[in-house]
Motif scaffolding. Structure first.
Motif, mmCIF file in Angstrom:
data_model
loop_
_atom_site.group_PDB
_atom_site.id
_atom_site.type_symbol
_atom_site.label_atom_id
_atom_site.label_comp_id
_atom_site.label_asym_id
_atom_site.label_seq_id
_atom_site.Cartn_x
_atom_site.Cartn_y
_atom_site.Cartn_z
ATOM 1 N N LEU A 125 38.957 -17.214 -18.048
ATOM 2 C CA LEU A 125 37.894 -17.869 -18.811
ATOM 3 C C LEU A 125 37.588 -19.252 -18.255
ATOM 4 N N ARG A 126 38.639 -19.967 -17.825
ATOM 5 C CA ARG A 126 38.418 -21.305 -17.263
ATOM 6 C C ARG A 126 37.611 -21.217 -15.972
ATOM 7 N N ALA A 127 37.883 -20.199 -15.145
ATOM 8 C CA ALA A 127 37.106 -20.003 -13.916
ATOM 9 C C ALA A 127 35.646 -19.705 -14.251
ATOM 10 N N ASN A 128 35.422 -18.899 -15.295
ATOM 11 C CA ASN A 128 34.050 -18.619 -15.737
ATOM 12 C C ASN A 128 33.331 -19.895 -16.128
ATOM 13 N N VAL A 129 34.012 -20.729 -16.882
ATOM 14 C CA VAL A 129 33.413 -21.980 -17.346
ATOM 15 C C VAL A 129 33.070 -22.884 -16.163
ATOM 16 N N SER A 130 33.970 -22.955 -15.169
ATOM 17 C CA SER A 130 33.720 -23.790 -13.984
ATOM 18 C C SER A 130 32.489 -23.304 -13.231
ATOM 19 N N ALA A 131 32.397 -21.974 -13.044
ATOM 20 C CA ALA A 131 31.240 -21.417 -12.329
ATOM 21 C C ALA A 131 29.948 -21.648 -13.101
ATOM 22 N N THR A 156 29.346 -24.045 -15.262
ATOM 23 C CA THR A 156 29.015 -25.474 -15.232
ATOM 24 C C THR A 156 28.281 -25.833 -13.951
ATOM 25 N N GLN A 157 28.775 -25.302 -12.811
ATOM 26 C CA GLN A 157 28.106 -25.569 -11.539
ATOM 27 C C GLN A 157 26.754 -24.868 -11.483
ATOM 28 N N SER A 158 26.654 -23.689 -12.073
ATOM 29 C CA SER A 158 25.371 -22.976 -12.106
ATOM 30 C C SER A 158 24.316 -23.786 -12.854
ATOM 31 N N ALA A 159 24.738 -24.429 -13.934
ATOM 32 C CA ALA A 159 23.811 -25.288 -14.681
ATOM 33 C C ALA A 159 23.331 -26.441 -13.806
ATOM 34 N N ARG A 160 24.255 -26.994 -12.985
ATOM 35 C CA ARG A 160 23.853 -28.059 -12.064
ATOM 36 C C ARG A 160 22.898 -27.514 -11.001
ATOM 37 N N THR A 205 5.131 -12.234 8.996
ATOM 38 C CA THR A 205 6.293 -13.075 9.242
ATOM 39 C C THR A 205 5.933 -14.537 9.050
ATOM 40 N N GLN A 206 5.054 -14.800 8.103
ATOM 41 C CA GLN A 206 4.679 -16.180 7.880
ATOM 42 C C GLN A 206 5.871 -16.958 7.339
ATOM 43 N N SER A 207 5.997 -18.174 7.824
ATOM 44 C CA SER A 207 7.115 -19.021 7.416
ATOM 45 C C SER A 207 6.745 -19.752 6.145
ATOM 46 N N VAL A 208 7.504 -19.533 5.088
ATOM 47 C CA VAL A 208 7.201 -20.167 3.805
ATOM 48 C C VAL A 208 8.423 -20.899 3.304
ATOM 49 N N GLY A 209 8.198 -21.887 2.447
ATOM 50 C CA GLY A 209 9.302 -22.592 1.834
ATOM 51 C C GLY A 209 9.802 -21.836 0.614
ATOM 52 N N THR A 210 11.035 -22.068 0.260
ATOM 53 C CA THR A 210 11.602 -21.429 -0.921
ATOM 54 C C THR A 210 12.465 -22.414 -1.681
ATOM 55 N N ALA A 211 12.568 -22.187 -2.974
ATOM 56 C CA ALA A 211 13.531 -22.896 -3.815
ATOM 57 C C ALA A 211 14.436 -21.824 -4.394
ATOM 58 N N SER A 212 15.630 -21.682 -3.828
ATOM 59 C CA SER A 212 16.544 -20.606 -4.210
ATOM 60 C C SER A 212 17.687 -21.184 -5.035
ATOM 61 N N VAL A 213 17.876 -20.648 -6.243
ATOM 62 C CA VAL A 213 18.908 -21.148 -7.162
ATOM 63 C C VAL A 213 19.879 -20.013 -7.475
ATOM 64 N N PHE A 214 21.162 -20.229 -7.200
ATOM 65 C CA PHE A 214 22.198 -19.224 -7.436
ATOM 66 C C PHE A 214 22.894 -19.514 -8.761
ATOM 67 N N LEU A 215 22.931 -18.501 -9.625
ATOM 68 C CA LEU A 215 23.564 -18.631 -10.935
ATOM 69 C C LEU A 215 24.626 -17.550 -11.080
ATOM 70 N N SER A 216 25.824 -17.924 -11.564
ATOM 71 C CA SER A 216 26.897 -16.947 -11.730
ATOM 72 C C SER A 216 27.934 -17.510 -12.686
ATOM 73 N N ASP A 217 28.722 -16.586 -13.301
ATOM 74 C CA ASP A 217 29.849 -17.032 -14.112
ATOM 75 C C ASP A 217 31.164 -16.828 -13.369
ATOM 76 N N GLY A 218 31.067 -16.584 -12.043
ATOM 77 C CA GLY A 218 32.267 -16.453 -11.235
ATOM 78 C C GLY A 218 32.955 -15.120 -11.360
ATOM 79 N N ASP A 219 32.267 -14.113 -11.874
ATOM 80 C CA ASP A 219 32.870 -12.789 -12.014
ATOM 81 C C ASP A 219 33.311 -12.279 -10.647
ATOM 82 N N ASN A 261 25.086 -22.470 -23.583
ATOM 83 C CA ASN A 261 25.603 -21.765 -24.751
ATOM 84 C C ASN A 261 26.795 -20.891 -24.369
ATOM 85 N N GLN A 262 26.695 -20.239 -23.227
ATOM 86 C CA GLN A 262 27.785 -19.397 -22.731
ATOM 87 C C GLN A 262 29.023 -20.244 -22.445
ATOM 88 N N THR A 263 28.798 -21.401 -21.830
ATOM 89 C CA THR A 263 29.911 -22.295 -21.520
ATOM 90 C C THR A 263 30.628 -22.739 -22.790
#
Length: 381
Positions: free
Chosen positions: A54-60, A62-66, A244-258, A328-330
């Protein structure tokens, strides 16, 4: 009970119980000092495994929120830049409308065009220089425009293919020469360009035109450098199936560390390239005819920018919602971990009081047990 001096059984019993009391008191003091019910695997092996998970889930989380907060920041920078581009395009509408009227002189149109050129240059600067955390936000080619050009991608690599049946016809009005180019299955942009370039030159059957790239857009112009005299047909029906046009992206990774990664989600926002050519701003304002065409181009550019801002805004709202869910999950996972790992202070204080009293009574009992054998001496007097 017989009197014996070989073994003091009551004393041994008192010592044994005093040892048990001391061990319980020590464990209670550990829990009170650390605030944790589980201070080693021996305290609760199964509980420790669950609590650490559970602590690992919370850490992941917390970083996902950041991560989500950083993603929102990047998208807000992009939206702010596009907002300024909209302001510039609104000014361009005014300039194009002013230049389109017949009451403006040539010198005045030159002055108007100078400002319009500066607006396009500023759009190019915003597209090339807007950054977040050292990363360029707007990069590469734009969307497929209509008119006298099509998006060939920034690098014109052979990976860009054209669907079967797309046709482009170039008419060189200075010579009357006409050439048509129809794509076969999986024809590459390079193949199309090679065919066009083979027809460029002077003499019978040749196109007196030039082909080049401007802002990632394939431009076909006549000898005078004006693409407006070229006529194209079906160019808007030349579909790109694997651009193959080059485009910018904003990629955000979210996880609970499962461990299995089944809860991982990547939210990616595609940010189209931002250039004046990519927005379809190819005309100048030096003639009223060009100005009228430019006005149409600017209107299309405003709609393109608005659509991009709508996409960015939707993903900002999505990331905001994801952040709320993550927090809320955290909270709930932290409460679950706390229920397993944390010491019940009220219970431990009561235990400490109990063990302190037992320790004192145990010492007293041990003292009394040791005194019992002194009675043997009275028999020897």
């Amino acid at each position: 009970m017989a009197l014996s001096i070989l073994n003091n059984i009551p004393s041994l019993a008192a010592q044994n119980q005093l040892s048990i009391t001391g061990s319980g008191l020590q464990k209670t003091l550990f829990r009170l000092s650390s605030g944790s019910r589980i201070n080693s695997g021996a305290d609760d092996a199964a509980g420790l495994a669950i609590a650490d998970g559970l602590r690992a889930n919370v850490s992941a989380l917390t970083q996902s929120a950041r991560n989500a907060t950083d993603g929102i920041g990047k998208l807000q920078v992009a939206d702010g830049a596009l907002s300024q581009v909209t302001n510039l395009l609104n000014r361009a509408v005014t300039l194009a409308t002013e230049s389109a009227t017949g009451t403006v002189t040539g010198n005045q149109r030159t002055a108007i065009n100078t400002e319009y050129t500066a607006i396009k240059a500023e759009i190019d600067r915003i597209g090339g220089k807007t950054t977040f955390n050292g990363q360029t936000i707007f990069t590469g080619g734009g969307t497929v425009p209509d008119g006298n050009s099509f998006n060939a991608g920034a690098a014109l690599t052979g990976a860009t293919t054209l669907a079967t049946g797309g046709t482009m016809t170039i008419v060189d009005t200075s010579t009357g020469t006409s050439k048509s180019y129809t794509s076969a299955a999986n024809t590459t942009v390079n193949a199309m360009m090679t065919a066009i370039q083979a027809d460029i030159g002077t003499g019978a059957g040749k196109l007196n035109v030039s082909v080049g790239l401007t802002g990632g857009i394939l431009q076909i112009k006549d000898a005078a450098g004006d693409s407006s005299v070229l006529v194209t047909s079906n160019i808007t029906e030349l579909p790109v199936t694997a651009a193959t046009q080059s485009v910018g992206t904003a990629s955000v990774f979210l996880s609970d560390g499962d461990a299995g990664g089944s809860t991982a989600t990547t939210i990616t926002t595609t940010i189209a390239a931002l250039t004046s050519a990519g927005l379809g701003l190819t005309k100048d304002l030096l003639t009223n005819t060009n100005a009228q065409t430019a006005l149409t181009e600017v209107s299309g550019a405003i709609a393109t920018v608005a659509a991009q801002r709508g996409t960015i805004g939707a993903d900002i709202n999505r990331l905001d919602s994801a952040t709320g869910v993550i927090k809320n999950q955290t909270q709930n996972l932290s409460a679950a971990e706390d229920g397993i790992r944390a010491a019940d202070i009220a219970t431990e204080v009561a235990n400490m009081t109990k063990f302190n009293i037992l320790s004192q009574t145990g010492i007293s009992a041990l003292s009394q047990a040791n005194q019992m054998q002194q009675g043997v001496l009275s028999l020897l007097r």
